[in-house]
Design an enzyme around this catalytic site. Structure first.
Site, short mmCIF file in Angstrom:
data_model
loop_
_atom_site.label_atom_id
_atom_site.label_comp_id
_atom_site.label_asym_id
_atom_site.label_seq_id
_atom_site.Cartn_x
_atom_site.Cartn_y
_atom_site.Cartn_z
N TYR A 142 91.54 51.76 87.74
CA TYR A 142 89.85 51.59 86.69
C TYR A 142 89.59 52.51 85.93
CZ TYR A 142 88.70 46.86 88.98
OH TYR A 142 88.49 45.44 88.95
N LYS A 192 101.51 49.48 98.31
CA LYS A 192 102.41 48.60 97.70
C LYS A 192 103.18 49.93 97.46
CE LYS A 192 104.92 45.33 95.83
NZ LYS A 192 105.27 43.73 96.23
N ASP A 224 100.83 42.15 98.72
CA ASP A 224 101.45 40.76 98.53
C ASP A 224 101.50 39.82 100.02
OD1 ASP A 224 103.58 42.67 99.40
OD2 ASP A 224 105.29 41.70 97.96
N ASP A 248 89.64 45.28 94.65
CA ASP A 248 89.18 43.36 93.52
C ASP A 248 89.62 42.75 93.94
OD1 ASP A 248 87.39 42.97 92.02
OD2 ASP A 248 88.83 43.12 90.32
N ASP A 252 87.66 39.08 96.25
CA ASP A 252 87.35 38.28 96.48
C ASP A 252 88.42 36.68 96.85
OD1 ASP A 252 86.22 38.85 94.05
OD2 ASP A 252 86.90 37.47 92.82
C1 IPM Z 1 83.69 43.58 91.10
C2 IPM Z 1 83.63 43.30 89.39
C3 IPM Z 1 84.29 44.07 88.93
C4 IPM Z 1 85.04 45.50 89.17
C5 IPM Z 1 84.68 43.56 87.66
C6 IPM Z 1 82.87 43.58 86.84
C7 IPM Z 1 84.65 44.92 86.06
O1 IPM Z 1 85.21 42.58 90.10
O2 IPM Z 1 82.59 43.90 91.33
O3 IPM Z 1 84.24 42.91 91.85
O4 IPM Z 1 86.07 44.46 88.89
O5 IPM Z 1 85.02 45.93 90.04
MG MG Z 2 85.65 41.67 91.32
#
Ligand code: IPM
Ligand code: MG
Length: 359
Positions: A142, A192, A224, A248, A252
């Site tokens: 990032y 990884k 993975d 990230d 999710d």
């Molecule tokens: C998160 C989001 C952010 C990230 C985006 C919106 C930049 O996906 O907070 O997980 O990738 O960190």
């Molecule tokens: Mg995210």
């Protein structure tokens, strides 16, 4: 004691869910006799529209002079074609880095009342899921060097660099081990290392830090495999510590197995008690302004603020219990609805949770 909170509602559903979270904050303040001073500022697309920049200097200033920050969500199609450093997301990354918030805590917990909302079979969920993803937040790909250049025969090329220093790995590893001590005492470090040099350093440093925590069990897992194991057998995880990019993605995934990303809060912390609190979900422009969004992730983010920035564990528990109560009564926003439950909108969900706190 007065608590100064900077509030950045942002874009899409951000303002709606933030509004409900502020209502809950007020209810908690009344119940426990706490005084919260709220100041709002612009971040993301709304800031671009108003000032030309996704992170106006006055927003960063306000955050720096506050004790904690509550953030809604940023982004939307309207700003998708701007150059990378002018997108709403750049405002979010800028604020994380600008405030030194290197540790992102993302708890993925399944509420008993929501077992049916999980896409996983009940024999996989068993007694529930309780995972804490500790994501490094101000390093890695990032923030590494990135760019484009022209090649002779292959057209334009682009690159992003995954880079981690020993110090960056050490401090995030410590956060993970400290957190594990208060939980089931197990850390899974995800990397990884079979391919990436940065991951090999990551693994080495985490292994050294682990020596200071002999009471905590450490294991390493390739990313993975971790993605697969989260779905195959989530109960094996307690604390997961990983890089910005892998965190990230895995957060999710972890959120979805609990039923909905609309339920998950997060805390971003630095060295002290100052923190930024935001839902894990995004700005969901497709349902913005329709009173459909689930405000619970933002409400629970306020709970995390009470706990991590203000040390108000009772207030945090009050919020968590209020959410559980409302869910147990069968109320659901559309994203977590199942047969036999009652669908309510954003505002109604907020009101029910406030009532559960006052009542
Ligand atoms: C998160 C989001 C952010 C990230 C985006 C919106 C930049 O996906 O907070 O997980 O990738 O960190
Ligand atoms: Mg995210």
């Amino acid at each position: 004691m007065k608590y100064d909170i900077a509030v950045l509602p942002g874009d899409g559903i951000g303002p709606e869910v933030t509004e409900e979270a502020l209502g809950v904050l007020e209810a908690v303040g009344k119940k426990f006799g706490l005084e919260f001073s709220i100041k709002k500022a612009l971040l993301g697309g709304c800031a671009i529209d108003a000032t030309g920049h996704p992170l106006p200097p006055e927003t960063l200033e306000l955050c720096r002079s506050s004790s904690a920050v509550l953030l809604g969500a940023v982004g939307g199609a309207k700003w998708d074609n701007l150059p990378g450093n002018m997108r709403p997301e750049a405002g979010l990354l800028g604020i994380r880095a600008g405030l030194g918030l290197f540790a992102n805590l993302r708890p993925a917990v399944i509420y008993p009342a929501l077992k049916d909302a999980s896409p996983l079979r009940s024999d996989i969920i068993k007694d529930g899921i309780d995972i804490l993803v500790v994501r490094e937040l101000t390093g890695g790909m990032y923030f590494g060097k990135k760019g484009r250049y022209e090649t002779e025969n292959e057209g334009t090329a682009a690159f992003d660099t995954e880079v981690y220093s020993t110090q960056e790995i050490r401090r995030i590893a410590r956060v993970a081990f400290e957190a594990a001590r208060k939980r089931k005492k197990k850390v899974t470090s995800v990397d990884k290392a079979n391919v990436l040099e940065s991951s090999r350093l990551w693994r080495e440093v985490v292994t050294v830090v682990a020596k200071d925590y002999p009471d905590v069990e450490l294991n390493h897992m390739y990313v993975d495999n971790a993605a697969m194991q989260l779905i195959r057998c989530p109960e094996q995880f307690d604390v997961i510590v990983t890089s910005n990019m892998f965190g990230d993605i895995l957060s999710d995934e972890a959120s979805m197995i609990t039923g909905s990303i609309g339920m998950l809060p997060s805390a971003s912390l630095g060295d002290g008690t100052f923190g930024l609190y935001e839902p894990v979900h995004g700005s969901a422009p497709d349902i913005a302004g329709q009173d459909k969004a689930n405000p619970i992730a933002t409400i629970l983010s306020v709970g995390m603020m009470m706990k991590y920035s203000f040390g108000l564990d009772d207030a945090a528990k009050e919020i968590e219990d209020a959410v559980s109560k409302v869910l147990e009564k069968g109320y659901r926003t559309a994203d977590i609805a199942s047969e036999g439950t009652r669908i309510v909108g954003t505002k109604e969900m907020g009101r029910l949770i406030r009532e559960a706190i006052s009542g």
